[in-house]
Design an enzyme around this catalytic site. Structure first.
Site, PDB file in Angstrom:
ATOM      1  CB  SER A  62      50.837  76.997  18.965  1.00  0.00           C
ATOM      2  OG  SER A  62      51.838  77.932  18.727  1.00  0.00           O
TER       3      SER A  62
ATOM      4  CG  HIS B  19      54.471  74.756  15.910  1.00  0.00           C
ATOM      5  ND1 HIS B  19      54.735  74.569  17.252  1.00  0.00           N
ATOM      6  CD2 HIS B  19      53.652  75.839  15.863  1.00  0.00           C
ATOM      7  CE1 HIS B  19      54.117  75.486  17.970  1.00  0.00           C
ATOM      8  NE2 HIS B  19      53.447  76.273  17.157  1.00  0.00           N
TER       9      HIS B  19
END
Ligand SMILES: *[C@@H]1O[C@H](CO)[C@@H](O)[C@H](O)[C@H]1NC(C)=O
Ligand SMILES: *[C@@H]1O[C@H](CO)[C@@H](O)[C@H](O)[C@H]1NC(C)=O
Ligand SMILES: *[C@@H]1O[C@H](CO)[C@@H](O)[C@H](O)[C@H]1NC(C)=O
Ligand SMILES: *[C@@H]1O[C@H](CO)[C@@H](O)[C@H](O)[C@H]1NC(C)=O
Length: 397
Positions: free
Chosen positions: A168, A372
């Protein structure tokens, strides 16, 4: 929804008061509990050696780095994402990425960005008193933190290159470094990007709306609130309360809140894993860091921080902030993406890979629900993902 939250908080406050009398008897259990252990303790508990190092950046921040020693000619650095810390790479013990890489013979270094719970220190600035401490975003992660940490590892291992894995925002800072500190491209043997975050405007609902709200609220708050969700804050204590109830917490904290932001995948995040996550996160960051992300999404550009026309002119010599030139990021990049990732959507990642000159590998996770956070926390990441990561590393090492 807020009423439910309030009730849960009340229930937990009562519960906590009752529990306090028992605390002294159960201290031994608590100390052995994954929710309270720091990175080093987690690593040791799972049978790894672990050292701690302090790395000092050019602008005086003191960053904590954890090291699980392995074959020094195969160093790999792991960097976490937004509001996160090194802990996410060890939370699942030998089924986490740090454990997997150590078991595969790599020399594993796990960093912490400035301002998080492990790196809330500076040579001259006091994070509790000096607002200058919080004057940073992903730009400083990429132009100060990463170069300092990378040079530290190169010196300790006597190598000319290291491998890098980011998750990320841990990937965003690497594009910043490659674009802004160009000579550092040569120091990276392979950059593995998990859930790569660069462009954000093609994200899935409700993120664009959320980021717009951040920008709006920060019109009033950016000069008032400097640190967000720090590990010892009141806000974090509220989260602990709400998310520590046996009955409602999974529904409220994970299904309603976390999954709405990251994509839903109950199979990879089981209820019994919640206390471990809440024990370590969120780990704190600057409001400016969040605001920069909101700008990147809203302006539809991967560019430096937008201070407003006049201040931009003073700082950058132009009314608009300069873009990061992704063509400069010429290190080898391997990307791992997934279809249910609300931030790093396939469309956002395509905008990125269209500009990166040296993409050597791109893998889309076969698991349709992979989201995610599964890249670091996923229950089966040790099976579905990490062998692929070490496989691609092996190819270049
Ligand atoms: C982690 O815990 C160990 C053992 O309690 C302690 O020695 C160490 O200082 C802690 N490290 C950090 C960074 O908090
Ligand atoms: C350490 O890694 C290097 C490079 O990958 C390799 O050539 C060497 O055999 C490894 N050493 C050991 C002891 O595994
Ligand atoms: C983790 O350690 C346990 C206990 O030592 C072992 O049974 C298991 O196979 C290990 N798992 C992995 C993925 O290495
Ligand atoms: C470091 O590596 C260089 C060659 O890359 C070698 O000449 C030197 O002896 C090494 N130093 C140490 C301390 O291992």
């Amino acid at each position: 929804m807020y009423l439910t939250l309030f009730i849960i908080v009340l229930i937990n406050v009562t519960k906590q008061t009752k529990a306090e009398t028992q605390d002294q008897c159960s201290i031994l259990n608590i100390q052995d509990d994954d929710t309270r252990l720091n990175f080093t303790e987690m690593a040791i508990k799972n049978g790894y050696k672990c050292e701690e190092h302090d790395v000092i950046t050019k602008d005086g921040y003191i960053l904590k780095m954890f090291h699980i020693p392995g074959n020094v000619s195969r160093p790999v650095l792991l960097m976490h994402g937004f509001l996160d810390s090194a802990d996410s790479y060890i939370l699942r013990g030998n089924r986490s990425l740090a454990g997997h890489l150590a078991d595969s013979g790599y020399d594993v270094w796990v960093g912490n960005s400035r301002g998080n719970r492990y790196s809330r220190r500076h040579l001259h600035l006091n994070p509790d008193a000096d607002i200058a401490f919080w004057d940073y975003s992903v730009h400083e992660y990429g132009s100060y933190d990463l170069p300092a940490v990378i040079d530290f590892i190169l010196e300790k291992t006597n190598q000319s290159q290291i491998n890098y894995i980011g998750h990320s925002e841990g990937t965003t800072m690497m594009y910043v470094m490659g674009a802004h500190k160009r000579k550092y491209n040569e120091k990276i043997k392979l950059f593995v990007a998990l859930a790569p975050v660069c462009y954000l405007h093609k994200s899935m609902s409700p993120l664009p709306a959320l980021l717009k709200t951040v920008l709006f609220v920060n019109r009033f708050l950016i000069n008032v609130v400097h640190e967000i969700l720090s590990y010892n804050s009141l806000a974090k204590k509220m989260i602990d309360l709400v998310c520590s109830d046996d009955v409602f917490s999974y529904t409220v904290c994970i299904e309603w809140f976390l999954f709405s932001g990251t994509g839903s995948d109950a199979e990879e995040f089981e209820p019994s894993f919640l206390p471990t996550v809440i024990g370590h996160l969120p780990a704190g960051t600057s409001n400016k860091n969040m605001n920069h992300f909101a700008q990147i999404s809203n302006r539809k550009q991967f560019a430096q921080y937008d201070y407003g026309c006049l201040e931009n002119l003073k700082r950058y010599g132009s009314f608009v902030p300069p873009r990061y030139n992704l063509k400069n990021v010429n290190m080898k990049v391997a990307l791992f993406v997934s279809r249910n990732d609300k931030f790093a959507t396939l469309e956002n990642v395509k905008l990125l890979t269209d500009q990166l000159p040296n993409v050597v590998h791109k893998h889309v996770m076969e698991q349709k629900q992979w989201n995610h956070i599964d890249f670091t926390w996923g229950k089966h990441a040790y099976k579905y993902l990490y062998p692929k990561v070490s496989g691609i590393l092996d190819k270049y090492n």
